[in-house]
Design an enzyme around this catalytic site. Sequence first.
Site, PDB file in Angstrom:
ATOM      1  N   ASP A  10     -17.764 -41.147  17.420  1.00  0.00           N
ATOM      2  CA  ASP A  10     -17.421 -40.020  18.551  1.00  0.00           C
ATOM      3  C   ASP A  10     -17.193 -38.653  17.631  1.00  0.00           C
ATOM      4  OD1 ASP A  10     -16.722 -39.464  21.424  1.00  0.00           O
ATOM      5  OD2 ASP A  10     -14.719 -38.619  20.338  1.00  0.00           O
ATOM      6  N   ILE A  11     -17.700 -37.611  17.947  1.00  0.00           N
ATOM      7  CA  ILE A  11     -17.777 -36.379  17.327  1.00  0.00           C
ATOM      8  C   ILE A  11     -16.424 -35.853  17.540  1.00  0.00           C
ATOM      9  CG2 ILE A  11     -18.417 -34.153  16.947  1.00  0.00           C
ATOM     10  CD1 ILE A  11     -21.264 -35.203  17.953  1.00  0.00           C
ATOM     11  N   GLU A  53     -20.990 -37.413  23.462  1.00  0.00           N
ATOM     12  CA  GLU A  53     -21.261 -37.481  21.967  1.00  0.00           C
ATOM     13  C   GLU A  53     -20.794 -38.707  21.265  1.00  0.00           C
ATOM     14  OE1 GLU A  53     -17.037 -36.326  22.518  1.00  0.00           O
ATOM     15  OE2 GLU A  53     -18.713 -35.925  23.597  1.00  0.00           O
TER      16      GLU A  53
END
Length: 144
Positions: A10-11, A53
């Site tokens: 996950d960004i 994301e």
Amino acid sequence: GRKLSLLVTDIDFFKKVNDTYGHDVGDVVIKGLGDILRRQKRATDIVARFGGEEFIVVCEQTDERGALLLAERIREELEKTKFHTEQGSMGVTCSLGVATFPEGGDSWETLFKSADEALYVSKRSGRNRVTAYSKPRDSKKRAV
């Protein structure tokens, strides 16, 4: 009966990227992480965008140690990557969680839940890190 590991990535602070630079730059960042994942994975691994994301990597015949090495390479490469925007160069980081079959779960649902739990440990621990799932200790058991 072979090992299989799952990575969930996950960004970090992705909403801030979209809010600061716009959704077009956010799309470039997502594509950039996707490119990194495709370059780092082996031919037998599967990469998929899981929503927003988040991405997952399914690593066939990979134990926890191998999955942690792959996750760390992904994390490091994204951290070094610079994205060029109209407002200048910017970088992002990601957090990753790793779970391995069967210790992390004996079904897709339990394995994913374990990797996702490990991801959230990474996020709560300061982000930009990799965490392997570990079974919670049973607090009801007493030492004899």
